[in-house]
Design an enzyme around this catalytic site. Sequence first.
Site, PDB file in Angstrom:
ATOM      1  N   TYR A  11       7.398  -5.432  13.753  1.00  0.00           N
ATOM      2  CA  TYR A  11       7.246  -5.097  15.176  1.00  0.00           C
ATOM      3  C   TYR A  11       5.789  -4.732  15.528  1.00  0.00           C
ATOM      4  N   ASP A  31       3.949 -10.186   3.850  1.00  0.00           N
ATOM      5  CA  ASP A  31       5.204  -9.554   4.284  1.00  0.00           C
ATOM      6  C   ASP A  31       6.332 -10.163   3.479  1.00  0.00           C
ATOM      7  N   ASN A  35      12.522  -7.001   6.821  1.00  0.00           N
ATOM      8  CA  ASN A  35      12.965  -6.526   8.144  1.00  0.00           C
ATOM      9  C   ASN A  35      12.305  -7.340   9.260  1.00  0.00           C
ATOM     10  N   SER A  36      12.076  -8.623   8.998  1.00  0.00           N
ATOM     11  CA  SER A  36      11.412  -9.470  10.004  1.00  0.00           C
ATOM     12  C   SER A  36      11.671 -10.927   9.659  1.00  0.00           C
ATOM     13  N   PHE A  80       0.912  -1.888   7.224  1.00  0.00           N
ATOM     14  CA  PHE A  80       2.131  -1.577   7.983  1.00  0.00           C
ATOM     15  C   PHE A  80       3.375  -1.643   7.109  1.00  0.00           C
ATOM     16  N   LYS A  84      11.434   2.023   7.376  1.00  0.00           N
ATOM     17  CA  LYS A  84      11.207   3.032   8.421  1.00  0.00           C
ATOM     18  C   LYS A  84      12.451   3.673   9.030  1.00  0.00           C
ATOM     19  N   ASN A  99       9.317   2.021  -2.327  1.00  0.00           N
ATOM     20  CA  ASN A  99       8.698   0.993  -1.481  1.00  0.00           C
ATOM     21  C   ASN A  99       7.445   1.517  -0.761  1.00  0.00           C
ATOM     22  N   SER A 124       2.668   8.518  10.910  1.00  0.00           N
ATOM     23  CA  SER A 124       3.644   8.798  11.967  1.00  0.00           C
ATOM     24  C   SER A 124       3.505  10.233  12.436  1.00  0.00           C
ATOM     25  N   TYR A 148      11.784   9.507   4.474  1.00  0.00           N
ATOM     26  CA  TYR A 148      10.858   8.613   5.192  1.00  0.00           C
ATOM     27  C   TYR A 148       9.602   9.382   5.607  1.00  0.00           C
ATOM     28  N   LYS A 152       5.297   9.295   4.407  1.00  0.00           N
ATOM     29  CA  LYS A 152       4.097   9.186   5.248  1.00  0.00           C
ATOM     30  C   LYS A 152       3.109  10.297   4.900  1.00  0.00           C
ATOM     31  N   ASN A 198      16.719   3.714  17.267  1.00  0.00           N
ATOM     32  CA  ASN A 198      15.752   4.275  18.216  1.00  0.00           C
ATOM     33  C   ASN A 198      16.198   4.073  19.661  1.00  0.00           C
TER      34      ASN A 198
HETATM   35  P1  NAD Z   1       9.003  -3.157  10.923  1.00  0.00           P
HETATM   36  O1  NAD Z   1      10.148  -2.935  10.001  1.00  0.00           O
HETATM   37  O2  NAD Z   1       9.232  -3.993  12.123  1.00  0.00           O
HETATM   38  O3  NAD Z   1       7.775  -3.769  10.117  1.00  0.00           O
HETATM   39  C1  NAD Z   1       7.533  -3.489   8.759  1.00  0.00           C
HETATM   40  C2  NAD Z   1       7.286  -4.814   8.063  1.00  0.00           C
HETATM   41  O4  NAD Z   1       7.014  -4.566   6.692  1.00  0.00           O
HETATM   42  C3  NAD Z   1       8.502  -5.742   8.115  1.00  0.00           C
HETATM   43  O5  NAD Z   1       8.089  -7.013   8.555  1.00  0.00           O
HETATM   44  C4  NAD Z   1       9.010  -5.772   6.675  1.00  0.00           C
HETATM   45  O6  NAD Z   1       9.567  -7.028   6.365  1.00  0.00           O
HETATM   46  C5  NAD Z   1       7.732  -5.491   5.899  1.00  0.00           C
HETATM   47  N1  NAD Z   1       7.906  -4.851   4.591  1.00  0.00           N
HETATM   48  C6  NAD Z   1       8.606  -3.724   4.285  1.00  0.00           C
HETATM   49  N2  NAD Z   1       8.467  -3.449   2.970  1.00  0.00           N
HETATM   50  C7  NAD Z   1       7.663  -4.412   2.442  1.00  0.00           C
HETATM   51  C8  NAD Z   1       7.137  -4.664   1.158  1.00  0.00           C
HETATM   52  N3  NAD Z   1       7.425  -3.880   0.123  1.00  0.00           N
HETATM   53  N4  NAD Z   1       6.350  -5.745   0.983  1.00  0.00           N
HETATM   54  C9  NAD Z   1       6.052  -6.567   2.009  1.00  0.00           C
HETATM   55  N5  NAD Z   1       6.517  -6.374   3.254  1.00  0.00           N
HETATM   56  C10 NAD Z   1       7.306  -5.305   3.470  1.00  0.00           C
HETATM   57  O7  NAD Z   1       8.440  -1.716  11.318  1.00  0.00           O
HETATM   58  P2  NAD Z   1       7.353  -1.315  12.416  1.00  0.00           P
HETATM   59  O8  NAD Z   1       8.041  -0.535  13.473  1.00  0.00           O
HETATM   60  O9  NAD Z   1       6.515  -2.468  12.776  1.00  0.00           O
HETATM   61  O10 NAD Z   1       6.513  -0.270  11.561  1.00  0.00           O
HETATM   62  C11 NAD Z   1       5.307  -0.629  10.909  1.00  0.00           C
HETATM   63  C12 NAD Z   1       4.760   0.585  10.183  1.00  0.00           C
HETATM   64  O11 NAD Z   1       4.541   1.637  11.116  1.00  0.00           O
HETATM   65  C13 NAD Z   1       5.708   1.151   9.130  1.00  0.00           C
HETATM   66  O12 NAD Z   1       4.949   1.610   8.042  1.00  0.00           O
HETATM   67  C14 NAD Z   1       6.348   2.316   9.838  1.00  0.00           C
HETATM   68  O13 NAD Z   1       6.788   3.314   8.958  1.00  0.00           O
HETATM   69  C15 NAD Z   1       5.209   2.811  10.705  1.00  0.00           C
HETATM   70  N6  NAD Z   1       5.642   3.556  11.890  1.00  0.00           N
HETATM   71  C16 NAD Z   1       6.551   3.002  12.741  1.00  0.00           C
HETATM   72  C17 NAD Z   1       6.986   3.722  13.852  1.00  0.00           C
HETATM   73  C18 NAD Z   1       8.027   3.157  14.788  1.00  0.00           C
HETATM   74  O14 NAD Z   1       8.645   3.933  15.506  1.00  0.00           O
HETATM   75  N7  NAD Z   1       8.249   1.857  14.835  1.00  0.00           N
HETATM   76  C19 NAD Z   1       6.455   4.992  14.089  1.00  0.00           C
HETATM   77  C20 NAD Z   1       5.521   5.513  13.205  1.00  0.00           C
HETATM   78  C21 NAD Z   1       5.115   4.783  12.099  1.00  0.00           C
HETATM   79  C1  WQD Z   2      13.841   9.447  20.700  1.00  0.00           C
HETATM   80  C2  WQD Z   2      14.658  10.444  21.504  1.00  0.00           C
HETATM   81  C3  WQD Z   2      16.595  11.247  20.354  1.00  0.00           C
HETATM   82  C4  WQD Z   2      18.643   7.379  20.207  1.00  0.00           C
HETATM   83  C5  WQD Z   2      11.764   8.198  15.217  1.00  0.00           C
HETATM   84  C6  WQD Z   2      11.326   8.620  13.840  1.00  0.00           C
HETATM   85  C7  WQD Z   2       9.837   8.770  13.798  1.00  0.00           C
HETATM   86  C8  WQD Z   2       9.153   7.496  14.285  1.00  0.00           C
HETATM   87  C9  WQD Z   2       9.662   7.059  15.609  1.00  0.00           C
HETATM   88  C10 WQD Z   2       8.735   6.088  12.453  1.00  0.00           C
HETATM   89  C11 WQD Z   2      15.166  11.626  20.686  1.00  0.00           C
HETATM   90  C12 WQD Z   2      17.003  10.444  21.562  1.00  0.00           C
HETATM   91  C13 WQD Z   2      17.734   8.385  20.436  1.00  0.00           C
HETATM   92  C14 WQD Z   2      19.904   7.411  20.858  1.00  0.00           C
HETATM   93  C15 WQD Z   2      19.229   9.440  21.946  1.00  0.00           C
HETATM   94  N1  WQD Z   2       9.408   6.403  13.419  1.00  0.00           N
HETATM   95  N2  WQD Z   2      18.012   9.407  21.295  1.00  0.00           N
HETATM   96  N3  WQD Z   2      20.142   8.453  21.723  1.00  0.00           N
HETATM   97  O1  WQD Z   2      13.545  10.338  16.582  1.00  0.00           O
HETATM   98  O2  WQD Z   2      11.561  10.568  18.141  1.00  0.00           O
HETATM   99  O3  WQD Z   2      11.370   9.175  16.139  1.00  0.00           O
HETATM  100  O4  WQD Z   2      11.105   6.961  15.547  1.00  0.00           O
HETATM  101  O5  WQD Z   2       7.778   6.663  12.013  1.00  0.00           O
HETATM  102  O6  WQD Z   2       9.497   9.052  12.483  1.00  0.00           O
HETATM  103  O7  WQD Z   2      11.942   9.863  13.544  1.00  0.00           O
HETATM  104  O8  WQD Z   2      12.739   8.370  17.990  1.00  0.00           O
HETATM  105  O9  WQD Z   2      13.801   6.670  19.392  1.00  0.00           O
HETATM  106  O10 WQD Z   2      15.138   7.719  17.526  1.00  0.00           O
HETATM  107  O11 WQD Z   2      14.579   9.079  19.524  1.00  0.00           O
HETATM  108  O12 WQD Z   2      19.502  10.368  22.719  1.00  0.00           O
HETATM  109  O13 WQD Z   2      20.782   6.560  20.666  1.00  0.00           O
HETATM  110  O14 WQD Z   2      15.839   9.779  21.971  1.00  0.00           O
HETATM  111  O15 WQD Z   2      17.448  12.352  20.174  1.00  0.00           O
HETATM  112  O16 WQD Z   2      15.146  12.758  21.544  1.00  0.00           O
HETATM  113  P1  WQD Z   2      12.357   9.744  17.220  1.00  0.00           P
HETATM  114  P2  WQD Z   2      14.101   7.859  18.579  1.00  0.00           P
END
Ligand code: NAD
Ligand code: WQD
Length: 330
Positions: A11, A31, A35-36, A80, A84, A99, A124, A148, A152, A198
Amino acid sequence: MNILVTGGAGYIGSHTCVALLEAGHTVIVADNLCNSKAETIDKIKQITNKEVTFYKIDVTDEVALEVVFATHKIDGVIHFAGLKAVGESVENPLEYYYNNLVSTMVLSKLCKKYNVNKFVFSSSATVYGDNKVPFVETMNLLPTTNPYGETKAMSERILTDIAKVNPDFSVALLRYFNPVGAHESGVIGEAPNGIPNNLMPYITKVAKGELDKLRIFGNDYLTVDGTGVRDYIHVVDLAEGHVAALDKLTAGVHIYNLGTGEGTSVLQLVKAFEEANNIEVPYEIVERRTGDIASCYADVRKARNEIGWTAKRGIVEMCRDAWRFEKNHK
Ligand code: NAD
Ligand code: WQD
């Protein structure tokens, strides 16, 4: 620069590939597609009209990853790749620690061996735990409630310790708040497998009629309306933050919050989505979700002052773009 993007089919990674290509960089994606989908790489090419080199490999596989380093003259990496899903990490901690930590270590090791000195890491806001908002980069980190989040915090420490003894190593630890939305083309966006964890992807599935109603986790928090408050950030702004961090990266470790600085409650987001897209999102209030905090939003001054980046897109664009992608996406 030639940038190795691990997790570039995901993503945030896919949107960042677009931003990098548009800024004139060359992109190499590694990649394992856990998850993609490979078609996302074609979509990145379609949006930008540029080439992308793609390796379907696991980043924990040092032998496979070394081929990439040996083949390309890499100037910097954006890491990335990782797992997650917070709940899944509680169920299967070993998979998450393995991982997310081994990938960071293997990548760092190869960076050292091949003299790659720019490293941008996806961290994060979860590392702040239940600190007082707004979260500032200088705060002491608090324990997170799940493996998770711990991966981080640990990856941040690993990279920081490596940088201490390698004076040329430049690391940006980017702490994302809540990324939502999609590229304005509607071609790439967030497409989680199964029932989304989410909020925004859950809302779009309800709006589409694939899920019957949103369950709002608690309305008794000490917030504007009792529902949880988060700092939602448009994924394209987030992607641009990576380009800014990479361009401005200097030796040492630099931590930046990537958020908007604005808190939005669950109910406010639902209302904004309904108004922006003229569509109803039925919901019910249920119990709090274990591990959730009341409020999470960023102090955004450091990224603005040091890398000249601020988020430009507001909640309405986030809601419109998320919905456009969901409607297009099968
Ligand atoms: P995502 O799952 O869409 O993307 C992660 C990608 O990494 C995927 O394409 C998956 O196939 C690949 N992947 C996972 N493990 C792998 C491995 N061992 N080798 C090669 N590829 C691998 O997630 P995203 O939302 O795009 O998140 C990207 C990064 O940002 C992650 O590290 C995630 O923890 C971090 N992050 C995401 C969020 C969020 O809310 N989406 C918030 C904070 C941090
Ligand atoms: C947002 C708000 C929920 C779903 C998570 C990870 C964080 C980061 C981002 C990776 C909260 C509420 C949610 C639902 C709801 N990811 N909610 N009904 O929890 O802030 O963060 O994603 O790093 O590490 O913890 O995001 O989108 O799950 O929730 O009411 O079905 O929405 O309680 O207040 P969060 P979220």
